[in-house]
Design a protein around this motif. Sequence first.
Motif, PDB file in Angstrom:
ATOM      1  N   GLY A 136      -2.843  -2.050 -10.328  1.00 44.24           N
ATOM      2  CA  GLY A 136      -2.421  -3.443 -10.307  1.00 44.24           C
ATOM      3  C   GLY A 136      -3.073  -4.242 -11.415  1.00 44.24           C
ATOM      4  O   GLY A 136      -2.848  -5.437 -11.546  1.00 44.24           O
ATOM      5  N   GLY A 137      -3.881  -3.561 -12.233  1.00 42.39           N
ATOM      6  CA  GLY A 137      -4.540  -4.211 -13.353  1.00 42.39           C
ATOM      7  C   GLY A 137      -3.821  -3.955 -14.666  1.00 42.39           C
ATOM      8  O   GLY A 137      -2.864  -3.187 -14.741  1.00 42.39           O
ATOM      9  N   ILE A 193      -3.277  -5.504  -1.174  1.00 43.49           N
ATOM     10  CA  ILE A 193      -1.828  -5.696  -1.118  1.00 43.49           C
ATOM     11  C   ILE A 193      -1.343  -6.453  -2.354  1.00 43.49           C
ATOM     12  O   ILE A 193      -0.314  -6.113  -2.948  1.00 43.49           O
ATOM     13  CB  ILE A 193      -1.437  -6.443   0.173  1.00 43.49           C
ATOM     14  CG1 ILE A 193      -1.629  -5.517   1.375  1.00 43.49           C
ATOM     15  CG2 ILE A 193       0.002  -6.937   0.101  1.00 43.49           C
ATOM     16  CD1 ILE A 193      -1.353  -6.170   2.707  1.00 43.49           C
ATOM     17  N   GLU A 194      -2.057  -7.494  -2.753  1.00 43.13           N
ATOM     18  CA  GLU A 194      -1.632  -8.253  -3.934  1.00 43.13           C
ATOM     19  C   GLU A 194      -1.698  -7.391  -5.196  1.00 43.13           C
ATOM     20  O   GLU A 194      -0.855  -7.516  -6.093  1.00 43.13           O
ATOM     21  CB  GLU A 194      -2.454  -9.524  -4.103  1.00 43.13           C
ATOM     22  CG  GLU A 194      -3.937  -9.305  -4.324  1.00 43.13           C
ATOM     23  CD  GLU A 194      -4.733 -10.601  -4.225  1.00 43.13           C
ATOM     24  OE1 GLU A 194      -5.223 -11.051  -5.281  1.00 43.13           O
ATOM     25  OE2 GLU A 194      -4.870 -11.143  -3.118  1.00 43.13           O
ATOM     26  N   ASP A 195      -2.683  -6.482  -5.263  1.00 44.15           N
ATOM     27  CA  ASP A 195      -2.749  -5.562  -6.399  1.00 44.15           C
ATOM     28  C   ASP A 195      -1.553  -4.612  -6.384  1.00 44.15           C
ATOM     29  O   ASP A 195      -0.988  -4.281  -7.426  1.00 44.15           O
ATOM     30  CB  ASP A 195      -4.054  -4.758  -6.364  1.00 44.15           C
ATOM     31  CG  ASP A 195      -5.274  -5.625  -6.585  1.00 44.15           C
ATOM     32  OD1 ASP A 195      -5.237  -6.467  -7.493  1.00 44.15           O
ATOM     33  OD2 ASP A 195      -6.251  -5.466  -5.846  1.00 44.15           O
ATOM     34  N   SER A 196      -1.173  -4.171  -5.187  1.00 41.88           N
ATOM     35  CA  SER A 196      -0.002  -3.307  -5.054  1.00 41.88           C
ATOM     36  C   SER A 196       1.258  -3.999  -5.557  1.00 41.88           C
ATOM     37  O   SER A 196       2.092  -3.391  -6.234  1.00 41.88           O
ATOM     38  CB  SER A 196       0.172  -2.896  -3.589  1.00 41.88           C
ATOM     39  OG  SER A 196       1.368  -2.163  -3.408  1.00 41.88           O
ATOM     40  N   MET A 197       1.382  -5.284  -5.253  1.00 40.24           N
ATOM     41  CA  MET A 197       2.546  -6.048  -5.706  1.00 40.24           C
ATOM     42  C   MET A 197       2.542  -6.201  -7.221  1.00 40.24           C
ATOM     43  O   MET A 197       3.581  -6.114  -7.883  1.00 40.24           O
ATOM     44  CB  MET A 197       2.575  -7.397  -5.004  1.00 40.24           C
ATOM     45  CG  MET A 197       2.796  -7.293  -3.494  1.00 40.24           C
ATOM     46  SD  MET A 197       2.590  -8.877  -2.629  1.00 40.24           S
ATOM     47  CE  MET A 197       3.945  -9.801  -3.321  1.00 40.24           C
ATOM     48  N   ASP A 198       1.362  -6.424  -7.793  1.00 39.18           N
ATOM     49  CA  ASP A 198       1.254  -6.514  -9.260  1.00 39.18           C
ATOM     50  C   ASP A 198       1.658  -5.196  -9.902  1.00 39.18           C
ATOM     51  O   ASP A 198       2.341  -5.171 -10.934  1.00 39.18           O
ATOM     52  CB  ASP A 198      -0.182  -6.864  -9.666  1.00 39.18           C
ATOM     53  CG  ASP A 198      -0.528  -8.327  -9.407  1.00 39.18           C
ATOM     54  OD1 ASP A 198       0.405  -9.146  -9.316  1.00 39.18           O
ATOM     55  OD2 ASP A 198      -1.732  -8.642  -9.309  1.00 39.18           O
TER      56      ASP A 198
END
Length: 367
Positions: free
Chosen positions: A3-4, A45-50
């Motif tokens: 996600g980075g 979860i937010e990293d997964s979305m990114d």
Amino acid sequence: MSGGVDSAVAAARAVEAGHEVVGVHLALSRMPGTLRTGSRGCCTIEDSMDAQRAANVLGIPYYVWDFSERFKADVVDDFISEYSAGRTPNPCMRCNERIKFAALLEKALALGFDAVATGHYAKVLPGASGALELHRASAEAKDQSYVLGVLTAEQLAHAYFPLGDTPSKALVREEAARRGLSVAQKPDSYDICFIPDGDTKGWLADKVGTATGDIVDRTGAVVGSHEGAHAFTVGQRRGMRLGTPAADGKPRFVLEVRPKENTVVVGPKEALATALIAGSRYTWAGLAPADPASEFACEVQIRAHADPVPALAQVVPDAAGAAELVVTPEIPLDGVAPGQTAVIYVGTRVLGQFTIDRTVSAVPVGV
């Protein structure tokens, strides 16, 4: 794909190179609230979305693989066990070793993939014999070969680091922006991902409990008390309740943690200088030295962002008769704790690594 920005650009370069690329994000907890969020996480979860947004831009399939049970057993539980034993573990090293390049690679190979590509800044190059070697990245300031020192020859054969030749992180961010990746300016993540508020001391107290014990000096004299030896690490200066000042009035530092006795040993800063480190849990990143039982020259690095120090290394029998890798630095290392990982280099090449089991101070007791 964490996600980075690094893994997103690594995936983009793999696609551009003509590889068949599939994006995979690792779900490391079944309770998202137990992982750090925002810029401080790496697997939320937010990293997964990114990561999914980046995969959509690149036009590649994207999956989330649940490795939460393996992560808990191999990284979180190991972290607790090591601290309980008075050692200072590096969970990112364990995650690279046991999750990204063991569990993930095993599954990838079983599904027919050839390699796992990540956004790490490091290189895999053929050596003089043709065998693959792990080397530092071109950008010294961003080099991440230290955290990959746990990789074996077999794992190197299936590792792909597209960012290894990139001179700087700034160029990676610029490239991400040109490619339309929304993570171009996303802040870097920080460990430890599974401690949500960053309070390691409080987190450990909740997991292993508290127990009052003594803080002693190097002679064994009691100079204070504590509520749990696991809350202390070698080199620590603050957070100690010392009722007896040092004779010279100088600050004292944690020199040793003895969990079996529930005792913390403190002393002068000079006593943190370490003349020798050794460990029996060692591996070679590629071919081992021709004769590791004979002393050989190398450089040793004990933290991800520490400077390497010239040293001599040798595999010798330990007190129990097992093999132990012993490293003697040319100049003493500062504040080394059992449980840390020491990575050995020869030039830019990562030769191997070991978990530090014991240290020898450069300053004898009484000096």
